[in-house]
Design a protein around this motif. Sequence first.
Motif, PDB file in Angstrom:
ATOM      1  N   GLY A 286       0.819  -1.209   0.000  1.00 10.10           N
ATOM      2  CA  GLY A 286       0.000   0.000   0.000  1.00 10.10           C
ATOM      3  C   GLY A 286       0.849   1.253   0.000  1.00 10.10           C
ATOM      4  N   ILE A 287       1.910   1.244   0.813  1.00  6.84           N
ATOM      5  CA  ILE A 287       2.819   2.396   0.868  1.00  6.84           C
ATOM      6  C   ILE A 287       3.534   2.566  -0.465  1.00  6.84           C
ATOM      7  CG2 ILE A 287       4.950   3.262   1.920  1.00  6.84           C
ATOM      8  CD1 ILE A 287       3.985   1.993   4.561  1.00  6.84           C
ATOM      9  N   LEU A 288       4.040   1.478  -1.005  1.00  5.45           N
ATOM     10  CA  LEU A 288       4.724   1.539  -2.296  1.00  5.45           C
ATOM     11  C   LEU A 288       3.791   2.071  -3.379  1.00  5.45           C
ATOM     12  CD1 LEU A 288       7.145   0.890  -4.122  1.00  5.45           C
ATOM     13  CD2 LEU A 288       6.254  -1.459  -4.319  1.00  5.45           C
ATOM     14  N   SER A 289       2.560   1.572  -3.395  1.00  2.26           N
ATOM     15  CA  SER A 289       1.593   2.005  -4.404  1.00  2.26           C
ATOM     16  C   SER A 289       1.327   3.501  -4.316  1.00  2.26           C
ATOM     17  CB  SER A 289       0.280   1.235  -4.241  1.00  2.26           C
ATOM     18  OG  SER A 289       0.463  -0.144  -4.453  1.00  2.26           O
ATOM     19  N   GLY A 290       1.161   3.989  -3.092  1.00  6.29           N
ATOM     20  CA  GLY A 290       0.871   5.403  -2.903  1.00  6.29           C
ATOM     21  C   GLY A 290       1.992   6.304  -3.389  1.00  6.29           C
ATOM     22  N   PHE A 291       3.228   5.943  -3.075  1.00 10.05           N
ATOM     23  CA  PHE A 291       4.356   6.782  -3.493  1.00 10.05           C
ATOM     24  C   PHE A 291       4.638   6.649  -4.982  1.00 10.05           C
ATOM     25  CE2 PHE A 291       4.974   7.246   1.003  1.00 10.05           C
ATOM     26  CZ  PHE A 291       5.527   8.518   1.123  1.00 10.05           C
TER      27      PHE A 291
END
Length: 521
Positions: A252-257
């Motif tokens: 989720g963090i990777l996707s957001g950034f």
Amino acid sequence: MIVDEISKFIINLDYDGIPETAIEKAKICFLDFLGVTNRGFLENSVQIALKSIEEIFSFNITLNNSNNTDNIGNITYSDNSTNIDNSININNNNNTNSINNKKSSIIGDGYSNISISGFINGISAHALELDDGHRFAQIHPGSVVFPTAIAISEANNIDGKKFLEAVVCGYEVAIVLGMLTNPQHRNQGFHTSGTVGTFAAGAVVAKLLDLDLEKTINTLGLCGTQSSGLLESDHKGTMGKHLHIGNAVYSGILSGFLAKNSFTGAESIIDGEEGFLRTMSLEMFKNIDSNSSSDIQDCLNHYLGEHVDESLDEHLDEYLDKYLYKYLDENLGKFHINDVYLKKYPFCRHLHSSIDTTLNIKGKFDFKVKDIKKITIETYKIASEHDNFNPESKEEIKQSLPYAVAISCFDKVDISDLNCLNFAKDHNLNDIIKIINIKESEEFNKLTPNYRPSKIIIENNNNVYEDYTMLPKGESENPFTKEDILKKFKSLNPNFDLNKLKSIDNIESLNIADFMKLINF
């Protein structure tokens, strides 16, 4: 369509529009999460994950030429580079807001960058089998949502008001998508907390980074293509179950950034021809024809309020779109965090009704374990399938219905205490395990998921004792109080100063980075 509607919800949700009940429930869930995660940090799966990360990131990647990059990524360049935090770093002379400076707490000990701290906190939150959940969505939202929200908020100096806004948002996305996809998704062997949890983590990131509609859509599109988690890992009692949560947070963090920096994802990732629903949830989509589509026809009839009697081969997409619009209209934005359950026992939630029932019998009747001749457990299908009579590890014990009931029979064991797992490993329970019989009840199957019923019958030479539980303690219909959760916190973390937790009551006025410095010892 679904991603677009959910993205609009993420962007438009505002703290002032969230009911007070949902805000207060978010604070209770946060309190519960902190206690569970702080103690979970000590578990073997977390320590192994930390060791593995150290091995992976204990060296620097050196690029000889940094002229063709815009300094995106955790990479150390050979010109004048410095080693920071013993991880892979950026030598960024032009951007003082390098992600090297964005640190977040690893609850239990220390800090790292956003993705690693989120990953570790996710594993810690799920390692004890004590994290919150939602019985209709069949998901553990808090163990995904809070690690993500803490990581982003702490690193970006976000206040508690925005933090809670994102938390409620993440819970809503997790639960609405979980209810949409289940029970088919789970029945096909997927662990919803890992799969749907990735979308929830992405929603939190998008909210906290204030991404616009296009980038929020891309975030969820990227989450969908990374969503993973198979129940084989869960039911075989492995640490892979814990990994699902850490991976959901990380993805989720990777996707957001990635989306923040204009990386694209599919808007149709959920409801497209090769999207989440058709590939990972709705078995009824396979080989649809007039003879095999009764399930989906019944479903559409129910939700659309109209009779579907046309060939679904020709009209499926039309009816599915109508169904999804109606589903989202009726569910999205209803603040389902209010329906989340909290847990008392370090066992799979499907075992809790049987534990409660056994404890109720013990409280009502006077008998000794050595005198028991037979124990019968009547429960619903999913619970009855947790039938490992020979668990070898603590992870396996947590998934074993016969062991959960057997341990509950002993007066000298507090099954809400983590030491009960050691009791099971250190004592030979064969004498009581061999007299336990598990029966799947068709009557109870019909009552799920509204209820999670279990009936226990204990027989000795002179008497038959029986009782039943429809819903275990901790559900919204039978909730734990804040005092109960504080007791749980103290039991898990006996050396923690509970006075530090009082600031949660007014967390809206605090900076999350300052709050975590107070909490993380």
